[in-house]
Design a protein around this motif. Structure first.
Motif, mmCIF file in Angstrom:
data_model
loop_
_atom_site.group_PDB
_atom_site.id
_atom_site.type_symbol
_atom_site.label_atom_id
_atom_site.label_comp_id
_atom_site.label_asym_id
_atom_site.label_seq_id
_atom_site.Cartn_x
_atom_site.Cartn_y
_atom_site.Cartn_z
ATOM 1 N N ALA A 23 0.813 -1.212 0.000
ATOM 2 C CA ALA A 23 0.000 0.000 0.000
ATOM 3 C C ALA A 23 0.852 1.268 0.000
ATOM 4 C CB ALA A 23 -0.936 0.010 1.205
ATOM 5 N N ALA A 24 2.145 1.134 0.332
ATOM 6 C CA ALA A 24 3.042 2.290 0.367
ATOM 7 C C ALA A 24 3.690 2.561 -0.986
ATOM 8 C CB ALA A 24 4.126 2.074 1.422
ATOM 9 N N LEU A 25 3.437 1.705 -1.971
ATOM 10 C CA LEU A 25 4.059 1.840 -3.280
ATOM 11 C C LEU A 25 3.164 2.610 -4.242
ATOM 12 C CD1 LEU A 25 5.446 -1.798 -3.798
ATOM 13 C CD2 LEU A 25 6.475 0.118 -2.550
ATOM 14 N N GLY A 26 3.802 3.293 -5.199
ATOM 15 C CA GLY A 26 3.050 3.943 -6.256
ATOM 16 C C GLY A 26 2.455 2.921 -7.207
ATOM 17 N N PHE A 27 1.611 3.395 -8.116
ATOM 18 C CA PHE A 27 0.942 2.525 -9.086
ATOM 19 C C PHE A 27 0.177 1.417 -8.354
ATOM 20 C CE2 PHE A 27 4.563 4.361 -11.328
ATOM 21 C CZ PHE A 27 4.008 4.792 -12.519
ATOM 22 N N ALA A 28 -0.743 1.831 -7.498
ATOM 23 C CA ALA A 28 -1.464 0.892 -6.628
ATOM 24 C C ALA A 28 -2.225 -0.170 -7.406
ATOM 25 C CB ALA A 28 -2.433 1.661 -5.726
ATOM 26 N N GLU A 29 -2.588 0.122 -8.652
ATOM 27 C CA GLU A 29 -3.326 -0.859 -9.442
ATOM 28 C C GLU A 29 -2.500 -2.116 -9.734
ATOM 29 O OE1 GLU A 29 -2.038 2.326 -12.532
ATOM 30 O OE2 GLU A 29 -2.159 2.078 -10.353
ATOM 31 N N LEU A 30 -1.193 -2.039 -9.503
ATOM 32 C CA LEU A 30 -0.327 -3.203 -9.725
ATOM 33 C C LEU A 30 -0.272 -4.131 -8.513
ATOM 34 C CD1 LEU A 30 2.717 -1.472 -11.482
ATOM 35 C CD2 LEU A 30 0.739 -2.563 -12.552
ATOM 36 N N GLN A 35 1.483 -8.807 -5.287
ATOM 37 C CA GLN A 35 1.234 -9.789 -4.227
ATOM 38 C C GLN A 35 1.460 -11.203 -4.743
ATOM 39 O OE1 GLN A 35 -0.402 -8.951 -0.911
ATOM 40 N NE2 GLN A 35 0.382 -10.996 -0.409
ATOM 41 N N LYS A 36 0.973 -11.476 -5.926
ATOM 42 C CA LYS A 36 1.094 -12.812 -6.521
ATOM 43 C C LYS A 36 2.554 -13.169 -6.761
ATOM 44 C CE LYS A 36 -0.759 -15.590 -10.334
ATOM 45 N NZ LYS A 36 -1.682 -15.584 -11.509
ATOM 46 N N GLY A 116 6.761 -4.588 -10.953
ATOM 47 C CA GLY A 116 6.244 -3.982 -12.176
ATOM 48 C C GLY A 116 6.949 -2.680 -12.474
ATOM 49 N N VAL A 117 6.654 -1.672 -11.696
ATOM 50 C CA VAL A 117 7.366 -0.399 -11.746
ATOM 51 C C VAL A 117 7.214 0.256 -10.380
ATOM 52 C CG1 VAL A 117 5.373 0.911 -12.622
ATOM 53 C CG2 VAL A 117 7.676 1.767 -13.029
ATOM 54 N N VAL A 118 8.273 0.909 -9.920
ATOM 55 C CA VAL A 118 8.229 1.605 -8.626
ATOM 56 C C VAL A 118 8.710 3.033 -8.815
ATOM 57 C CG1 VAL A 118 8.443 -0.396 -7.117
ATOM 58 C CG2 VAL A 118 10.512 0.671 -8.026
ATOM 59 N N ARG A 119 8.134 3.930 -8.034
ATOM 60 C CA ARG A 119 8.588 5.308 -8.002
ATOM 61 C C ARG A 119 9.919 5.393 -7.263
ATOM 62 N NH1 ARG A 119 5.936 8.840 -11.487
ATOM 63 N NH2 ARG A 119 3.702 8.354 -11.514
ATOM 64 N N ALA A 120 10.613 6.497 -7.456
ATOM 65 C CA ALA A 120 11.945 6.662 -6.875
ATOM 66 C C ALA A 120 11.964 6.519 -5.356
ATOM 67 C CB ALA A 120 12.508 8.025 -7.267
ATOM 68 N N THR A 121 10.894 6.970 -4.712
ATOM 69 C CA THR A 121 10.860 6.961 -3.242
ATOM 70 C C THR A 121 10.161 5.738 -2.659
ATOM 71 O OG1 THR A 121 8.858 8.308 -3.308
ATOM 72 C CG2 THR A 121 10.952 9.481 -3.097
ATOM 73 N N ASP A 122 9.665 4.852 -3.484
ATOM 74 C CA ASP A 122 8.936 3.683 -2.975
ATOM 75 C C ASP A 122 9.852 2.810 -2.123
ATOM 76 O OD1 ASP A 122 6.653 4.488 -4.229
ATOM 77 O OD2 ASP A 122 6.664 2.930 -5.770
ATOM 78 N N PRO A 123 9.437 2.436 -0.901
ATOM 79 C CA PRO A 123 10.274 1.619 -0.016
ATOM 80 C C PRO A 123 10.184 0.127 -0.372
ATOM 81 C CG PRO A 123 8.242 2.223 1.107
ATOM 82 C CD PRO A 123 8.189 2.886 -0.235
ATOM 83 N N ILE A 124 11.316 -0.436 -0.756
ATOM 84 C CA ILE A 124 11.334 -1.845 -1.174
ATOM 85 C C ILE A 124 12.485 -2.585 -0.496
ATOM 86 C CG2 ILE A 124 10.219 -1.411 -3.395
ATOM 87 C CD1 ILE A 124 13.010 -1.552 -4.690
ATOM 88 N N PRO A 125 12.332 -3.898 -0.290
ATOM 89 C CA PRO A 125 13.412 -4.695 0.285
ATOM 90 C C PRO A 125 14.390 -5.150 -0.801
ATOM 91 C CG PRO A 125 11.514 -6.083 -0.078
ATOM 92 C CD PRO A 125 11.109 -4.696 -0.499
#
Length: 247
Positions: A23-30, A35-36, A116-125
């Motif tokens: 939910a903290a990532l951009g492009f929420a429709e992805l 999740q899959k 898929g695609v993440v914004r520059a500030t999206d928090p990812i592991p």
């Protein structure tokens, strides 16, 4: 303008952010597809030999499988700090001033086989999954991502500069995006695609365009801006550019 970068195989370890929250990532429709893919990658990590085979890794890289196993619990970093390697060294985010960083964070995004695609500030592991990988439970990633990712990218407002490499471009077509071919010119005038320094040149171009005070809205404007910023760029098609590497 959105500058779409390829990811990197290498990732910065650790992090200071909370565990992955889609939910903290951009492009929420992805998020349903994210999740899959994430769940399938975690499940695959329970079988180390199968993971190594699916991800194209050697036995000495089993720590990459451990990263995937801890996908939902590991700390996160903003995407621009997570990805490393030649292109990101050339991007040189640590050198950005405050205003430059703010502009870059709005304009940069990273294609990802996992997200898929993440914004520059999206928090990812940290994770390991390449665009050409085949996770047994998912099949070819292109077939999985295209139905979700193509509509998401089609809704991006403004010019899209597509700097993705082949396996990631295959995850989603962007018909009106501007692509860049890095070339060198021989003594006979023929131009050949640059492979060795391709990522470095694209990283420097992305850095300059992402931090510039103004952003172009047309392909012609993009060429003019890149030229003013010191790059030898020529338009070779409606949405195709060539960047002369040794100019």
């Amino acid at each position: 303008m959105l500058v779409l970068l390829p990811p990197s195989e290498t990732k910065a370890p650790g992090g200071d952010g909370p565990p992955l929250d889609l939910a903290a990532l951009g492009f929420a429709e992805l998020n349903p597809t994210r999740q899959k893919v994430a769940d399938a990658l975690v499940d695959l990590a329970a079988d180390v030999p199968a993971s190594l085979a699916a991800l194209g890794l050697s036995q000495r890289q089993d720590e990459e499988v451990e990263r995937n196993a801890g996908l939902w619990s590991a700390p996160t970093l903003p995407a621009l700090r997570r990805y490393t390697g030649v292109l990101y060294d050339a991007l040189d985010v640590p050198a950005f001033g405050r205003a430059q960083l703010a502009r870059a964070q709005r304009r940069l995004a990273v294609c990802s086989a996992l997200f898929g695609v993440v914004r520059a500030t999206d928090p990812i592991p940290a994770y390991r999954l390449s665009g050409g990988s085949k996770v047994p439970a998912l099949g070819p990633l292109g077939s999985l991502w295209r139905p979700a990712l193509e509509p998401a990218l089609a809704r991006v407002n403004g010019l899209v500069l597509d700097l993705r490499s082949g396996p990631y471009a295959a995850l989603a077509r962007i018909p009106d995006a501007v692509t860049v071919r890095v070339v060198s010119e021989g003594e006979d005038g023929r131009r050949l695609t640059v492979s060795h320094h391709n990522k470095a040149y694209k990283g420097r171009l992305a850095s300059a365009l992402a931090t510039a005070p103004r952003e172009p809205s047309t392909v012609a404007g993009l060429v003019r801006m890149a030229t003013r910023l010191g790059f030898a760029v020529e338009r070779t098609g409606e949405h195709e550019l060539e960047l002369l590497a040794d100019a």
